[in-house]
Design a protein around this motif. Structure first.
Motif, PDB file in Angstrom:
ATOM      1  N   ASP A 197       0.831  -1.199   0.000  1.00  0.00           N
ATOM      2  CA  ASP A 197       0.000   0.000   0.000  1.00  0.00           C
ATOM      3  C   ASP A 197       0.872   1.258   0.000  1.00  0.00           C
ATOM      4  O   ASP A 197       1.924   1.294   0.648  1.00  0.00           O
ATOM      5  CB  ASP A 197      -0.901   0.023   1.233  1.00  0.00           C
ATOM      6  CG  ASP A 197      -1.897  -1.125   1.260  1.00  0.00           C
ATOM      7  OD1 ASP A 197      -2.162  -1.700   0.198  1.00  0.00           O
ATOM      8  OD2 ASP A 197      -2.393  -1.441   2.362  1.00  0.00           O
ATOM      9  N   SER A 198       0.435   2.269  -0.728  1.00  0.00           N
ATOM     10  CA  SER A 198       1.101   3.585  -0.761  1.00  0.00           C
ATOM     11  C   SER A 198       2.523   3.529  -1.308  1.00  0.00           C
ATOM     12  O   SER A 198       3.325   4.428  -1.026  1.00  0.00           O
ATOM     13  CB  SER A 198       1.107   4.222   0.635  1.00  0.00           C
ATOM     14  OG  SER A 198      -0.219   4.401   1.107  1.00  0.00           O
ATOM     15  N   SER A 221      -3.240  -0.866  -2.460  1.00  0.00           N
ATOM     16  CA  SER A 221      -4.009   0.369  -2.441  1.00  0.00           C
ATOM     17  C   SER A 221      -3.109   1.610  -2.458  1.00  0.00           C
ATOM     18  O   SER A 221      -2.058   1.633  -1.815  1.00  0.00           O
ATOM     19  CB  SER A 221      -4.923   0.409  -1.221  1.00  0.00           C
ATOM     20  OG  SER A 221      -4.186   0.544  -0.030  1.00  0.00           O
ATOM     21  N   HIS A 222      -3.527   2.596  -3.225  1.00  0.00           N
ATOM     22  CA  HIS A 222      -2.839   3.881  -3.336  1.00  0.00           C
ATOM     23  C   HIS A 222      -1.372   3.736  -3.747  1.00  0.00           C
ATOM     24  O   HIS A 222      -0.534   4.578  -3.422  1.00  0.00           O
ATOM     25  CB  HIS A 222      -2.949   4.668  -2.026  1.00  0.00           C
ATOM     26  CG  HIS A 222      -4.372   4.977  -1.655  1.00  0.00           C
ATOM     27  ND1 HIS A 222      -5.071   4.214  -0.743  1.00  0.00           N
ATOM     28  CD2 HIS A 222      -5.234   5.922  -2.096  1.00  0.00           C
ATOM     29  CE1 HIS A 222      -6.301   4.700  -0.627  1.00  0.00           C
ATOM     30  NE2 HIS A 222      -6.426   5.728  -1.441  1.00  0.00           N
ATOM     31  N   THR A 244      -7.596  -0.245  -4.324  1.00  0.00           N
ATOM     32  CA  THR A 244      -8.139   1.084  -4.038  1.00  0.00           C
ATOM     33  C   THR A 244      -7.145   2.200  -4.379  1.00  0.00           C
ATOM     34  O   THR A 244      -5.971   2.136  -4.002  1.00  0.00           O
ATOM     35  CB  THR A 244      -8.506   1.191  -2.546  1.00  0.00           C
ATOM     36  OG1 THR A 244      -9.474   0.205  -2.223  1.00  0.00           O
ATOM     37  CG2 THR A 244      -9.031   2.577  -2.209  1.00  0.00           C
ATOM     38  N   GLY A 245      -7.631   3.222  -5.094  1.00  0.00           N
ATOM     39  CA  GLY A 245      -6.824   4.412  -5.337  1.00  0.00           C
ATOM     40  C   GLY A 245      -5.629   4.231  -6.248  1.00  0.00           C
ATOM     41  O   GLY A 245      -4.711   5.053  -6.253  1.00  0.00           O
ATOM     42  N   ILE A 266     -11.900  -1.975  -5.861  1.00  0.00           N
ATOM     43  CA  ILE A 266     -11.400  -1.170  -6.987  1.00  0.00           C
ATOM     44  C   ILE A 266     -11.968   0.247  -6.908  1.00  0.00           C
ATOM     45  O   ILE A 266     -12.083   0.937  -7.914  1.00  0.00           O
ATOM     46  CB  ILE A 266     -11.754  -1.810  -8.347  1.00  0.00           C
ATOM     47  CG1 ILE A 266     -13.250  -2.099  -8.434  1.00  0.00           C
ATOM     48  CG2 ILE A 266     -10.946  -3.074  -8.587  1.00  0.00           C
ATOM     49  CD1 ILE A 266     -13.707  -2.507  -9.823  1.00  0.00           C
ATOM     50  N   ASP A 267     -12.305   0.679  -5.691  1.00  0.00           N
ATOM     51  CA  ASP A 267     -12.837   2.020  -5.503  1.00  0.00           C
ATOM     52  C   ASP A 267     -11.758   3.078  -5.762  1.00  0.00           C
ATOM     53  O   ASP A 267     -10.571   2.848  -5.561  1.00  0.00           O
ATOM     54  CB  ASP A 267     -13.408   2.177  -4.094  1.00  0.00           C
ATOM     55  CG  ASP A 267     -12.434   1.721  -3.010  1.00  0.00           C
ATOM     56  OD1 ASP A 267     -11.893   0.603  -3.123  1.00  0.00           O
ATOM     57  OD2 ASP A 267     -12.195   2.502  -2.059  1.00  0.00           O
ATOM     58  N   ASP A 268     -12.214   4.231  -6.250  1.00  0.00           N
ATOM     59  CA  ASP A 268     -11.317   5.360  -6.544  1.00  0.00           C
ATOM     60  C   ASP A 268     -10.213   4.975  -7.531  1.00  0.00           C
ATOM     61  O   ASP A 268      -9.048   5.330  -7.349  1.00  0.00           O
ATOM     62  CB  ASP A 268     -10.713   5.897  -5.244  1.00  0.00           C
ATOM     63  CG  ASP A 268     -10.087   7.274  -5.420  1.00  0.00           C
ATOM     64  OD1 ASP A 268     -10.493   7.993  -6.354  1.00  0.00           O
ATOM     65  OD2 ASP A 268      -9.178   7.619  -4.654  1.00  0.00           O
TER      66      ASP A 268
END
Length: 296
Positions: A197-198, A221-222, A244-245, A266-268
């Motif tokens: 993530d990130s 995510s992100h 996500t993101g 799979i939001d944003d």
């Protein structure tokens, strides 16, 4: 008169050895983490985490939130950490180090930049170690390593290729680093959790990810991820896929082959359509596509 700390100490001392180990692991390392990410590590250490966690909850030593995060009261956390601190006045001789900087300083003091000195090491946690810029290739000598946590090591840009040959590794956590590539090889037979993530410099994952036949959680995510390889469909043990993101625009049709998938986020993102065979995911419980972006 028995004070609160003494009562907590009595509750701790009443635990079996294995339950004490789980309690100390949580006090040092896993507060706020998803319990599902931690269970594989305990299982690989031949513990019975479900039983241990239930007993810790019954004794009100921990709580598991609705989002599966582990919660422990500050006084219990301090009890666990002071218990380990009493093992030895020198941090390097204690069973656990809860802060990444402490672990880093121990390595510096002992002038140990390779891992030959720690053949039995099972968990290497250097989380939030801002000075860490590289991981020595001799990490491959850690034949018993189950958990590698490099979260928040923001100066780290590259992982050693030898990491892909670590057959015992169950969890690889590199969230919030500057890592650009993932050295995934067929040797990572036991890997169950991969979290990046990130990782904004991580734009792709290699096709070799399909060789991770035991992977259960893939969280990106992100991150800077722009696309998924078709080999993602070979991850037949995958339970959670978190995107996500990310900058992903298209999902490969092979997503429909992930028959054990329960959570798909799979939001944003910029995904404009779902694969037609998504209906094959009979175990899917959560599909989040909220906040889809129309343009980049």
């Amino acid at each position: 008169m028995v004070d609160v700390r003494d009562k907590l100490k009595i509750s701790y001392e009443s635990l079996e050895r294995e339950q004490k180990e789980i309690f100390l692991d949580i006090a040092f390392l896993f507060i706020g983490m998803d319990v599902r990410l931690v269970i594989p590590m305990w299982k690989d250490a031949k513990y019975s985490p479900e039983v241990g966690i239930e007993i810790l909850q019954l004794k009100s030593l921990i709580k598991i939130g609705e989002d599966n995060t582990i919660w422990m009261h500050d006084q219990l956390r301090d009890l666990g950490r002071s218990t380990v601190e009493q093992e030895d006045k020198e941090p390097g001789w204690r069973s656990r180090l809860w802060h990444g900087e402490d672990a880093f300083n121990v390595l510096v003091q002992q002038q140990v930049w390779h891992f030959r000195s720690f053949p039995s090491l099972e968990s290497l946690i250097l989380e939030s170690c801002g000075e860490l810029v590289w991981v020595d290739p001799s990490i491959v000598l850690l034949k018993n390593l189950i958990l590698l946590n490099l979260r928040g090591c923001r100066s780290l840009e590259k992982l050693p290729e030898q990491l892909g040959s670590m057959e015992s590794l169950v969890e690889l956590l590199i969230d919030d680093t500057w890592v650009k590539e993932l050295p995934i090889l067929r040797g990572m037979k036991k890997l169950e959790v991969l979290s990046a993530d990130s990782c904004t410099n991580l734009h792709e994952i290699p096709a070799s990810v399909g060789s991770l036949v035991n992977l259960r959680i893939l969280s990106l995510s992100h991150s800077g991820l722009k696309e998924l390889p078709n080999s993602i469909g070979q991850l037949t043990s995958l339970v959670e896929l978190i995107l996500t993101g990310t900058d992903i625009r298209r999902l490969p049709d092979f997503i429909g082959d992930l028959h054990d998938l329960e959570v798909f986020m799979i939001d944003d993102t910029y995904v404009s359509g779902l694969p037609g065979n998504l209906g094959n995911l009979k175990k899917l419980k959560v599909l989040d596509a909220l906040g889809q972006q129309n343009t980049k």
